[in-house]
Design a protein around this motif. Structure first.
Motif, PDB file in Angstrom:
ATOM      1  N   LEU A  24      20.065  21.344  20.776  1.00  0.00           N
ATOM      2  CA  LEU A  24      18.889  22.167  20.468  1.00  0.00           C
ATOM      3  C   LEU A  24      19.113  23.631  20.841  1.00  0.00           C
ATOM      4  N   LYS A  25      19.781  23.858  21.968  1.00  0.00           N
ATOM      5  CA  LYS A  25      20.095  25.235  22.368  1.00  0.00           C
ATOM      6  C   LYS A  25      20.950  25.917  21.299  1.00  0.00           C
ATOM      7  N   LYS A  26      21.985  25.216  20.869  1.00  0.00           N
ATOM      8  CA  LYS A  26      22.904  25.792  19.881  1.00  0.00           C
ATOM      9  C   LYS A  26      22.181  26.023  18.551  1.00  0.00           C
ATOM     10  N   GLU A  27      21.410  25.037  18.110  1.00  0.00           N
ATOM     11  CA  GLU A  27      20.699  25.116  16.840  1.00  0.00           C
ATOM     12  C   GLU A  27      19.682  26.263  16.820  1.00  0.00           C
ATOM     13  N   ASN A  28      19.100  26.570  17.975  1.00  0.00           N
ATOM     14  CA  ASN A  28      18.066  27.599  18.068  1.00  0.00           C
ATOM     15  C   ASN A  28      18.557  28.906  18.690  1.00  0.00           C
ATOM     16  N   ASN A  29      19.883  29.053  18.799  1.00  0.00           N
ATOM     17  CA  ASN A  29      20.500  30.264  19.352  1.00  0.00           C
ATOM     18  C   ASN A  29      19.977  30.619  20.743  1.00  0.00           C
ATOM     19  N   ILE A  30      19.788  29.616  21.571  1.00  0.00           N
ATOM     20  CA  ILE A  30      19.351  29.815  22.954  1.00  0.00           C
ATOM     21  C   ILE A  30      20.606  29.906  23.813  1.00  0.00           C
ATOM     22  N   PRO A  31      20.733  30.952  24.610  1.00  0.00           N
ATOM     23  CA  PRO A  31      21.947  31.123  25.425  1.00  0.00           C
ATOM     24  C   PRO A  31      22.215  29.917  26.334  1.00  0.00           C
ATOM     25  N   ASP A  32      23.486  29.617  26.536  1.00  0.00           N
ATOM     26  CA  ASP A  32      23.884  28.504  27.410  1.00  0.00           C
ATOM     27  C   ASP A  32      23.369  28.675  28.827  1.00  0.00           C
ATOM     28  N   THR A  33      23.097  29.912  29.235  1.00  0.00           N
ATOM     29  CA  THR A  33      22.649  30.186  30.600  1.00  0.00           C
ATOM     30  C   THR A  33      21.195  29.779  30.835  1.00  0.00           C
ATOM     31  N   HIS A  34      20.433  29.550  29.773  1.00  0.00           N
ATOM     32  CA  HIS A  34      19.039  29.142  29.920  1.00  0.00           C
ATOM     33  C   HIS A  34      18.954  27.708  30.441  1.00  0.00           C
ATOM     34  N   GLY A  35      17.927  27.451  31.229  1.00  0.00           N
ATOM     35  CA  GLY A  35      17.694  26.113  31.744  1.00  0.00           C
ATOM     36  C   GLY A  35      16.554  25.433  31.005  1.00  0.00           C
ATOM     37  N   LEU A  36      16.439  24.138  31.223  1.00  0.00           N
ATOM     38  CA  LEU A  36      15.369  23.344  30.625  1.00  0.00           C
ATOM     39  C   LEU A  36      14.210  23.255  31.608  1.00  0.00           C
ATOM     40  N   ARG A  37      13.048  23.755  31.196  1.00  0.00           N
ATOM     41  CA  ARG A  37      11.841  23.640  32.024  1.00  0.00           C
ATOM     42  C   ARG A  37      11.190  22.301  31.716  1.00  0.00           C
ATOM     43  N   VAL A  38      11.003  21.504  32.773  1.00  0.00           N
ATOM     44  CA  VAL A  38      10.367  20.198  32.667  1.00  0.00           C
ATOM     45  C   VAL A  38       9.083  20.263  33.474  1.00  0.00           C
ATOM     46  N   GLY A  39       7.973  19.851  32.871  1.00  0.00           N
ATOM     47  CA  GLY A  39       6.718  19.937  33.592  1.00  0.00           C
ATOM     48  C   GLY A  39       5.668  18.979  33.071  1.00  0.00           C
ATOM     49  N   VAL A  40       4.529  19.005  33.730  1.00  0.00           N
ATOM     50  CA  VAL A  40       3.360  18.254  33.291  1.00  0.00           C
ATOM     51  C   VAL A  40       2.155  19.187  33.324  1.00  0.00           C
ATOM     52  N   LYS A  41       1.181  18.900  32.475  1.00  0.00           N
ATOM     53  CA  LYS A  41      -0.073  19.642  32.508  1.00  0.00           C
ATOM     54  C   LYS A  41      -1.197  18.672  32.181  1.00  0.00           C
ATOM     55  N   GLY A  42      -2.402  19.043  32.555  1.00  0.00           N
ATOM     56  CA  GLY A  42      -3.554  18.215  32.270  1.00  0.00           C
ATOM     57  C   GLY A  42      -3.799  18.147  30.780  1.00  0.00           C
ATOM     58  N   GLY A  43      -4.208  16.950  30.317  1.00  0.00           N
ATOM     59  CA  GLY A  43      -4.514  16.766  28.902  1.00  0.00           C
ATOM     60  C   GLY A  43      -3.977  15.455  28.385  1.00  0.00           C
ATOM     61  N   GLY A  44      -4.158  15.218  27.117  1.00  0.00           N
ATOM     62  CA  GLY A  44      -3.706  13.980  26.504  1.00  0.00           C
ATOM     63  C   GLY A  44      -4.681  12.848  26.761  1.00  0.00           C
ATOM     64  N   CYS A  45      -4.487  11.756  26.084  1.00  0.00           N
ATOM     65  CA  CYS A  45      -5.435  10.651  26.190  1.00  0.00           C
ATOM     66  C   CYS A  45      -5.332   9.897  27.510  1.00  0.00           C
ATOM     67  N   SER A  46      -4.260  10.087  28.273  1.00  0.00           N
ATOM     68  CA  SER A  46      -4.125   9.401  29.559  1.00  0.00           C
ATOM     69  C   SER A  46      -4.308  10.325  30.760  1.00  0.00           C
ATOM     70  N   GLY A  47      -4.517  11.619  30.533  1.00  0.00           N
ATOM     71  CA  GLY A  47      -4.811  12.537  31.630  1.00  0.00           C
ATOM     72  C   GLY A  47      -3.789  13.628  31.872  1.00  0.00           C
ATOM     73  N   LEU A  48      -2.509  13.332  31.713  1.00  0.00           N
ATOM     74  CA  LEU A  48      -1.439  14.312  31.916  1.00  0.00           C
ATOM     75  C   LEU A  48      -0.454  14.226  30.755  1.00  0.00           C
ATOM     76  N   THR A  49       0.112  15.372  30.365  1.00  0.00           N
ATOM     77  CA  THR A  49       1.111  15.382  29.300  1.00  0.00           C
ATOM     78  C   THR A  49       2.403  16.007  29.806  1.00  0.00           C
ATOM     79  N   TYR A  50       3.505  15.554  29.254  1.00  0.00           N
ATOM     80  CA  TYR A  50       4.816  16.096  29.591  1.00  0.00           C
ATOM     81  C   TYR A  50       5.062  17.367  28.786  1.00  0.00           C
ATOM     82  N   GLN A  51       5.813  18.291  29.395  1.00  0.00           N
ATOM     83  CA  GLN A  51       6.186  19.525  28.714  1.00  0.00           C
ATOM     84  C   GLN A  51       7.678  19.774  28.878  1.00  0.00           C
ATOM     85  N   LEU A  52       8.296  20.266  27.818  1.00  0.00           N
ATOM     86  CA  LEU A  52       9.699  20.683  27.832  1.00  0.00           C
ATOM     87  C   LEU A  52       9.801  22.045  27.166  1.00  0.00           C
ATOM     88  N   GLY A  53      10.659  22.894  27.682  1.00  0.00           N
ATOM     89  CA  GLY A  53      10.886  24.205  27.093  1.00  0.00           C
ATOM     90  C   GLY A  53      12.120  24.833  27.722  1.00  0.00           C
TER      91      GLY A  53
END
Length: 117
Positions: A24-53
């Protein structure tokens, strides 16, 4: 200030998921030095949703986990909910996408994108 974290005790990521993130990094021209942000936020039908960026660098208070040359950035609140999680990637008959195998989730929705504790 960031905190270096032991991946075995906090969150893990499979080789398949690492390969997909790198694709995905290569396909979207994102530099190799960037990291993957993994998180959760309130929402969704069960209360919390996963986030990636992608982020160029960690934010203050982030845990920084490195595996297979990939850096994961996780804020403290999200790390609380994600501790022990294995991030995987599925491309099988049931769908294609990232899968969070989270031992803290007591309930999940049908799509697998939200959870409750």
């Amino acid at each position: 200030m960031t905190t270096e974290t032991n991946i075995k005790s906090e969150i893990d990521i499979t080789e398949k998921a690492i390969n997909e993130v790198n694709r995905l990094k290569k396909e979207n021209n994102i530099p190799d030095t960037h990291g993957l942000r993994v998180g959760v936020k309130g929402g969704g039908c069960s209360g919390l949703t996963y986030q990636l960026g992608f982020d160029a660098e960690p934010k203050e208070g982030d845990a920084v986990i490195e595996k297979g040359g990939l850096k994961l950035y996780i804020d403290g609140k999200s790390l609380f909910y994600l501790s022990g999680t294995v991030l995987d990637f599925s491309d099988g008959l049931n769908g294609r996408g990232f899968v969070f195998n989270n031992p803290n989730a007591k309930k999940t929705c049908g799509c697998g994108e939200s959870f409750g504790v």
